[in-house]
Design a protein around this motif. Sequence first.
Motif, PDB file in Angstrom:
ATOM      1  N   VAL A 152       0.829  -1.370   0.020  1.00 13.32           N
ATOM      2  CA  VAL A 152      -0.081   0.232  -0.117  1.00 13.32           C
ATOM      3  C   VAL A 152       0.875   1.299  -0.048  1.00 13.32           C
ATOM      4  O   VAL A 152       1.563   1.394   0.968  1.00 13.32           O
ATOM      5  N   ASP A 153       0.844   1.941  -0.980  1.00  9.24           N
ATOM      6  CA  ASP A 153       1.695   3.315  -1.095  1.00  9.24           C
ATOM      7  C   ASP A 153       0.845   4.394  -0.667  1.00  9.24           C
ATOM      8  O   ASP A 153      -0.197   4.674  -1.172  1.00  9.24           O
ATOM      9  N   ALA A 154       1.203   4.913   0.405  1.00 11.69           N
ATOM     10  CA  ALA A 154       0.569   5.943   1.142  1.00 11.69           C
ATOM     11  C   ALA A 154       0.934   7.584   0.731  1.00 11.69           C
ATOM     12  O   ALA A 154       0.348   8.493   1.566  1.00 11.69           O
ATOM     13  N   THR A 155       1.549   7.798  -0.198  1.00  8.75           N
ATOM     14  CA  THR A 155       2.049   9.036  -0.832  1.00  8.75           C
ATOM     15  C   THR A 155       0.751   9.599  -1.577  1.00  8.75           C
ATOM     16  O   THR A 155       0.203   9.152  -2.302  1.00  8.75           O
ATOM     17  N   PRO A 156       0.152  10.867  -0.853  1.00  5.91           N
ATOM     18  CA  PRO A 156      -1.026  11.329  -1.314  1.00  5.91           C
ATOM     19  C   PRO A 156      -0.773  12.279  -2.133  1.00  5.91           C
ATOM     20  O   PRO A 156       0.347  12.735  -2.624  1.00  5.91           O
ATOM     21  N   ALA A 157      -2.056  12.900  -2.877  1.00  3.75           N
ATOM     22  CA  ALA A 157      -1.914  13.836  -3.690  1.00  3.75           C
ATOM     23  C   ALA A 157      -1.214  15.180  -3.260  1.00  3.75           C
ATOM     24  O   ALA A 157      -1.148  15.367  -1.873  1.00  3.75           O
ATOM     25  N   PHE A 158      -0.329  16.052  -3.959  1.00  4.13           N
ATOM     26  CA  PHE A 158       0.246  17.176  -3.710  1.00  4.13           C
ATOM     27  C   PHE A 158       1.538  16.778  -2.598  1.00  4.13           C
ATOM     28  O   PHE A 158       2.219  17.659  -2.118  1.00  4.13           O
ATOM     29  N   LEU A 159       2.125  15.507  -2.607  1.00  2.00           N
ATOM     30  CA  LEU A 159       3.153  15.012  -1.752  1.00  2.00           C
ATOM     31  C   LEU A 159       3.978  14.250  -2.584  1.00  2.00           C
ATOM     32  O   LEU A 159       4.768  13.377  -2.230  1.00  2.00           O
ATOM     33  N   GLY A 160       3.450  14.176  -4.199  1.00  2.00           N
ATOM     34  CA  GLY A 160       4.459  13.293  -5.004  1.00  2.00           C
ATOM     35  C   GLY A 160       3.745  11.820  -5.495  1.00  2.00           C
ATOM     36  O   GLY A 160       4.311  11.081  -6.173  1.00  2.00           O
TER      37      GLY A 160
END
Length: 330
Positions: free
Chosen positions: A89-97
Amino acid sequence: MLDRRSFLASLSALAAAPSVLSAQDGMVATVTGDVPVRDLGMVLMHEHVLVDFIGADRVSRSRYNADEVFEVALPHLREVKELGCRTLVDATPAFLGRNVALLQRLSEASGLLIVSNTGYYGAAGDKHLPAHAFKESARELAQRWINEARRGIDGTDILPGFMKIGVDGVELSDVDRKLVEAAGIAHKETGLPIASHTGAGPAHQELDVLEQAGVPLDAFIWVHAQAADDAQLKRAAERGAWVEFDGVGPDTVDRHVQLVKMMAEAGHLGRVLVSHDAGWYHVGEERGGNFRPFDTVFRRFVPAVREALGEEAVTRLMVTNPARALARRR
C-alpha cells in the motif's frame, strides 16, 4: 533459527493461504485493476515509493526523473516480493508526490500488487494542502475524491484503493475537521476506507466526527498509532477502528512486537495493522537519497511475532486484517 530456505518457504505458504480468507468478500482497487481482497496475500499497509516535501504550491513531476525513480525503487520491490509480500500500500497522497502511472509501471515490473489513494494531507502545518482546500466546503472536497474514485486519478483510469488524509496537533483545526468530514462524505459514496496520518493526535475526535456522520468506525485506519498511549489504542479498537503500527524498522522491532502483544492480550489483535513507513525516493536529494528497504517486517518482525504469539497471529496481522481493512464497501 530458520535457515533462509525454510524462512522463505514459511512466508510463501502464508502469502498463498487462500483458505484463510475463503469467506472474505470484497474488492480493492490496485494500480493494475480491481482485485478480490482474498487474493491480496501478505500486505504491507503503509509504505512509500516516492515523496516530495517541497509543498503543495511547488510540487511537480518536473522535479524528478521518473526513469531514475523506477531504477532506484524496483530492486526494493522485487526483494520484498521474494520475501513473501504480495501487496504494498503506497501512502503518498496528492500534492506530496503521488504518481500512479509510475506505481503501475513498478507493479507490472515487480509482480507486486500496489494500492494508491485519493484524499488530502493536512499534517505538517498544512504545507501540503492546495489553496482550494481552505476555500471549498467538505462536500466540494469530497466530490473531488469521489470523482477520482469513479473516473481515475490524474487523467488515468487508475482508481484509488483508499483515502489518505492527515491531521495535526492534539485538537482538530478547522481545516483538519473539514478533511475528516470530507472523508466521511466520500466514504459513504465510494466505500473507500479512510487512513489518517494522526500519530498521538486527535484520533478520537476524528472518530467522533465520523460517528456523527453515520460512518462505520471500522472504515477508519489510525495511521502512526504507535505514537499514542496504550489506553487510547485500546479504546480506539473497542470503538471499531483499525490501529496501525507502521514504524517497524531495525531499531523498533521489539517495540512493535510489544505493542502487538499488548493489543492481543487486550483482545484486540483483530484490529491491528503493521508496516514500515519505509522507502522512499526523496525528491530533491541525489538519486532520491537513502531509500530504506521494505524488508524488516519479513526478516525480523514476522519471526518475532511467530515466536511470541504463534502462526495464527502472523496470518491475522499480515493477511486477514489487511484484507478486511482494505475491502471496499460498495
